[in-house]
Design a protein around this motif. Structure first.
Motif, PDB file in Angstrom:
ATOM      1  N   PRO A  32     -52.077  65.041  59.227  1.00  0.00           N
ATOM      2  CA  PRO A  32     -52.637  67.090  60.647  1.00  0.00           C
ATOM      3  C   PRO A  32     -51.701  67.054  60.970  1.00  0.00           C
ATOM      4  N   TYR A  33     -50.713  66.473  61.151  1.00  0.00           N
ATOM      5  CA  TYR A  33     -49.664  66.982  61.822  1.00  0.00           C
ATOM      6  C   TYR A  33     -48.608  68.409  60.955  1.00  0.00           C
ATOM      7  N   LEU A  34     -48.643  67.790  59.963  1.00  0.00           N
ATOM      8  CA  LEU A  34     -48.010  68.668  58.344  1.00  0.00           C
ATOM      9  C   LEU A  34     -48.814  70.119  58.454  1.00  0.00           C
ATOM     10  N   ILE A  35     -50.259  70.206  58.052  1.00  0.00           N
ATOM     11  CA  ILE A  35     -51.150  71.177  58.236  1.00  0.00           C
ATOM     12  C   ILE A  35     -51.629  71.642  59.408  1.00  0.00           C
ATOM     13  N   ALA A  36     -50.821  71.621  60.253  1.00  0.00           N
ATOM     14  CA  ALA A  36     -50.878  72.028  61.344  1.00  0.00           C
ATOM     15  C   ALA A  36     -49.519  72.867  61.603  1.00  0.00           C
ATOM     16  N   LEU A  37     -48.808  72.285  61.083  1.00  0.00           N
ATOM     17  CA  LEU A  37     -47.570  73.871  60.539  1.00  0.00           C
ATOM     18  C   LEU A  37     -47.696  74.753  59.560  1.00  0.00           C
ATOM     19  N   THR A  38     -48.762  74.854  58.896  1.00  0.00           N
ATOM     20  CA  THR A  38     -48.921  75.712  58.429  1.00  0.00           C
ATOM     21  C   THR A  38     -48.332  77.422  58.785  1.00  0.00           C
ATOM     22  N   PRO A  39     -48.978  77.761  59.590  1.00  0.00           N
ATOM     23  CA  PRO A  39     -48.352  78.915  60.063  1.00  0.00           C
ATOM     24  C   PRO A  39     -47.102  79.028  60.111  1.00  0.00           C
ATOM     25  N   PHE A  40     -46.919  78.937  59.628  1.00  0.00           N
ATOM     26  CA  PHE A  40     -45.211  79.067  59.814  1.00  0.00           C
ATOM     27  C   PHE A  40     -43.889  78.267  58.667  1.00  0.00           C
ATOM     28  N   LEU A  41     -45.421  78.538  57.985  1.00  0.00           N
ATOM     29  CA  LEU A  41     -44.355  78.158  56.626  1.00  0.00           C
ATOM     30  C   LEU A  41     -43.766  79.400  55.667  1.00  0.00           C
ATOM     31  N   TRP A  42     -44.581  80.326  56.162  1.00  0.00           N
ATOM     32  CA  TRP A  42     -43.978  81.223  55.205  1.00  0.00           C
ATOM     33  C   TRP A  42     -42.784  81.803  55.873  1.00  0.00           C
ATOM     34  N   ILE A  43     -41.750  81.176  56.897  1.00  0.00           N
ATOM     35  CA  ILE A  43     -40.787  81.132  57.650  1.00  0.00           C
ATOM     36  C   ILE A  43     -39.801  80.818  56.035  1.00  0.00           C
ATOM     37  N   PRO A  44     -39.656  79.409  55.816  1.00  0.00           N
ATOM     38  CA  PRO A  44     -38.459  79.000  54.955  1.00  0.00           C
ATOM     39  C   PRO A  44     -39.471  79.587  53.786  1.00  0.00           C
ATOM     40  N   ALA A  45     -39.998  79.990  53.167  1.00  0.00           N
ATOM     41  CA  ALA A  45     -40.551  80.796  52.001  1.00  0.00           C
ATOM     42  C   ALA A  45     -39.759  82.334  52.162  1.00  0.00           C
ATOM     43  N   LEU A  46     -39.903  83.398  53.496  1.00  0.00           N
ATOM     44  CA  LEU A  46     -39.239  83.976  53.479  1.00  0.00           C
ATOM     45  C   LEU A  46     -37.405  84.423  53.393  1.00  0.00           C
ATOM     46  N   ALA A  47     -37.327  83.011  54.110  1.00  0.00           N
ATOM     47  CA  ALA A  47     -35.608  82.865  54.016  1.00  0.00           C
ATOM     48  C   ALA A  47     -35.721  82.475  52.248  1.00  0.00           C
ATOM     49  N   CYS A  48     -36.162  82.072  51.386  1.00  0.00           N
ATOM     50  CA  CYS A  48     -35.226  81.919  50.475  1.00  0.00           C
ATOM     51  C   CYS A  48     -35.520  83.349  49.797  1.00  0.00           C
ATOM     52  N   ALA A  49     -36.804  83.843  49.897  1.00  0.00           N
ATOM     53  CA  ALA A  49     -36.789  85.441  49.671  1.00  0.00           C
ATOM     54  C   ALA A  49     -35.352  85.598  50.031  1.00  0.00           C
ATOM     55  N   VAL A  50     -34.845  85.713  50.905  1.00  0.00           N
ATOM     56  CA  VAL A  50     -33.928  87.062  51.254  1.00  0.00           C
ATOM     57  C   VAL A  50     -32.090  86.007  50.501  1.00  0.00           C
ATOM     58  N   VAL A  51     -32.291  85.263  50.207  1.00  0.00           N
ATOM     59  CA  VAL A  51     -30.789  84.299  49.932  1.00  0.00           C
ATOM     60  C   VAL A  51     -31.086  84.884  48.786  1.00  0.00           C
ATOM     61  N   ALA A  52     -32.368  84.381  48.213  1.00  0.00           N
ATOM     62  CA  ALA A  52     -32.423  85.067  46.341  1.00  0.00           C
ATOM     63  C   ALA A  52     -31.560  86.512  46.105  1.00  0.00           C
ATOM     64  N   GLY A  53     -32.533  87.036  46.891  1.00  0.00           N
ATOM     65  CA  GLY A  53     -32.143  89.110  46.358  1.00  0.00           C
ATOM     66  C   GLY A  53     -30.596  88.461  46.535  1.00  0.00           C
ATOM     67  N   VAL A  54     -29.950  88.185  47.734  1.00  0.00           N
ATOM     68  CA  VAL A  54     -28.772  88.148  47.842  1.00  0.00           C
ATOM     69  C   VAL A  54     -27.672  87.741  47.302  1.00  0.00           C
ATOM     70  N   LEU A  55     -28.862  87.362  46.383  1.00  0.00           N
ATOM     71  CA  LEU A  55     -27.634  85.429  45.065  1.00  0.00           C
ATOM     72  C   LEU A  55     -28.002  86.558  43.917  1.00  0.00           C
ATOM     73  N   SER A  56     -28.546  88.079  43.893  1.00  0.00           N
ATOM     74  CA  SER A  56     -29.557  88.685  42.955  1.00  0.00           C
ATOM     75  C   SER A  56     -30.209  87.804  42.208  1.00  0.00           C
ATOM     76  N   HIS A  57     -30.848  86.465  42.389  1.00  0.00           N
ATOM     77  CA  HIS A  57     -31.604  86.310  41.540  1.00  0.00           C
ATOM     78  C   HIS A  57     -33.287  86.387  41.544  1.00  0.00           C
ATOM     79  N   TRP A  58     -33.510  87.658  40.994  1.00  0.00           N
ATOM     80  CA  TRP A  58     -35.092  88.287  41.540  1.00  0.00           C
ATOM     81  C   TRP A  58     -35.793  87.689  41.041  1.00  0.00           C
ATOM     82  N   TRP A  59     -36.288  87.112  40.177  1.00  0.00           N
ATOM     83  CA  TRP A  59     -37.512  85.994  39.602  1.00  0.00           C
ATOM     84  C   TRP A  59     -37.370  85.130  40.548  1.00  0.00           C
TER      85      TRP A  59
END
Length: 401
Positions: A32-59
């Motif tokens: 129940p607690y993990l599911i309650a935090l679902t609205p904030f999961l886009w934050i680590p996903a976006l952080a990964c996108a930014v880091v991957a872009g900086v390192l040129s890991h495009w896929w």
């Protein structure tokens, strides 16, 4: 780094997938607690996108970007009604309508008195009416709910909110006897003279529940439904309205029909609910949320209620309270599927988060105003009440003919 980013994205995807478990299966810690935090999961996903872009890991960047968009899309139900049929139809509406969707007659005539009579937000015990020629709401009023945090919420602040917002129905959770006495001392009974409290029981989670109203009760119960948590007190009120009838003077002349009216009644039950939090019993948490669905069928098992209202045209239910769950919990979606609409989803202005009150962000959605389809929400807002760890939630409701 690629493997680390990929692992994080995989974990985020699995975490988000928890919201799609069958209802009841999530009744195990820490789900129940993990599911309650679902609205904030886009934050680590976006952080990964930014880091991957900086390192040129495009896929990896592309996958992370797609995952971010998908996670944000999970919040779409809080906004999509802006593009619903109601909005689209308004673009092509041929007849003028007021803010509540009251359509004026096609011939341009309207019962001017009927338009003003249904607003009961400021007048106690005034039955609302609607003319047959002007299809307006039966009643329009404001409801409010608050978790009182073990009875520590400010009685003065609660009464002030009721007064300033012209609240017609108040639902409180985690009450104590001392707080009830303070509410009365601050004049709550002068504003909302009718009240029903739940009985204090060992299964109470933080305190008992109560509901107050200015409407004359037709029925009052200490618990309207049996769930493994605090009692769910309820008050039932009746809203009369004329119902159009058509009399055909000549069977050979269908056009020769006269419209008349008979008295009808919309019966509404208001309940204050507080299912257990997961830490007090995870299985009981899920069962309590799902069990509230019985209130969507409030008249089915109540022949006595139907006998008291032989002219009832509809039975509606309104559940207010700290439901310890949100849209991402399968048990809460099962509750909605049983016949309820969430006011927050109906107004389509984004999620109205309520916990914890001391953090502007991040907050999660735990408190709700639910109603059966005969009742719609026109406005929803949250606000601080001193002494509570939840924000209070207020909604403007319209009872439809």
């Amino acid at each position: 780094m690629v493997w680390l980013l990929s692992l994080i994205l995989l974990l985020v995807a699995v975490w988000a997938a928890l919201r799609f478990l069958p209802a009841g299966v999530e009744g195990r810690l820490p789900l129940p607690y993990l599911i309650a935090l679902t609205p904030f999961l886009w934050i680590p996903a976006l952080a990964c996108a930014v880091v991957a872009g900086v390192l040129s890991h495009w896929w990896v960047c592309a996958v992370a970007g797609a995952e971010t968009v998908a996670l944000l899309a999970l919040q779409a139900p809080y906004w999509r009604h802006r593009c619903s049929g109601t909005w689209l139809e308004s673009l092509f509406r041929r007849r003028p309508a007021d803010a509540d969707g009251c359509a004026a007659p096609s011939d341009g005539t309207a019962d001017s008195g009927a338009h003003d009579a249904y607003d009961v937000s400021g007048a106690p015990d005034v039955p609302a009416r609607t003319g047959a020629a002007y299809r307006c709401p039966v009643a329009r009023f404001t409801v409010m709910t608050l978790n009182c945090r073990y009875g520590r919420a400010s009685a003065e602040a609660i009464v002030t909110a009721v007064r300033t917002r012209s609240v017609a129905v108040l639902a409180l959770q985690e009450l104590s006897r001392e707080l009830v006495e303070e509410l009365e001392a601050n004049g709550l009974s002068l504003l909302l003279p009718h009240r029903q409290l739940g009985q204090e029981r060992p299964t109470d989670n933080g305190g008992f529940n109560g509901v107050w109203t200015r409407f004359i009760p037709e029925d009052m119960r200490s618990s309207a439904v049996d769930i493994p948590a605090a009692d769910v007190p309820s008050i039932t009120a009746a809203f009369p309205q004329p119902v159009p009838e058509y009399e055909i003077a000549d069977d050979d002349d269908p056009a020769g029909q006269a419209e008349s009216e008979r008295e009808g009644t919309v019966v509404v039950t208001f309940a204050s609910a507080h299912p257990k939090s997961p830490m007090r019993g995870c299985r009981e948490w899920s069962d309590g949320i799902i069990g509230l669905g019985a209130l969507a069928r409030v008249a089915d098992g109540d022949p006595a209620g139907r006998a008291r209202h032989p002219q009832a045209i509809r039975y509606d239910g309104v559940v207010l309270g700290d439901l310890n769950s949100g849209l991402h919990h399968p048990s809460f979606r099962r509750l909605l599927a049983q016949g309820f609409r969430d006011a927050d989803l109906s107004v389509a202005q984004g999620a109205t988060t309520t916990f914890p009150s001391w953090l502007p962000w991040p907050r999660i959605e735990l408190d709700h105003v639910l109603s059966t389809p005969g009742i719609t929400a026109g406005h929803v807002e949250s606000f601080v009440v001193e002494g509570s760890d939840h924000l209070a939630l207020a909604a403007s409701l319209v009872v439809r003919p």
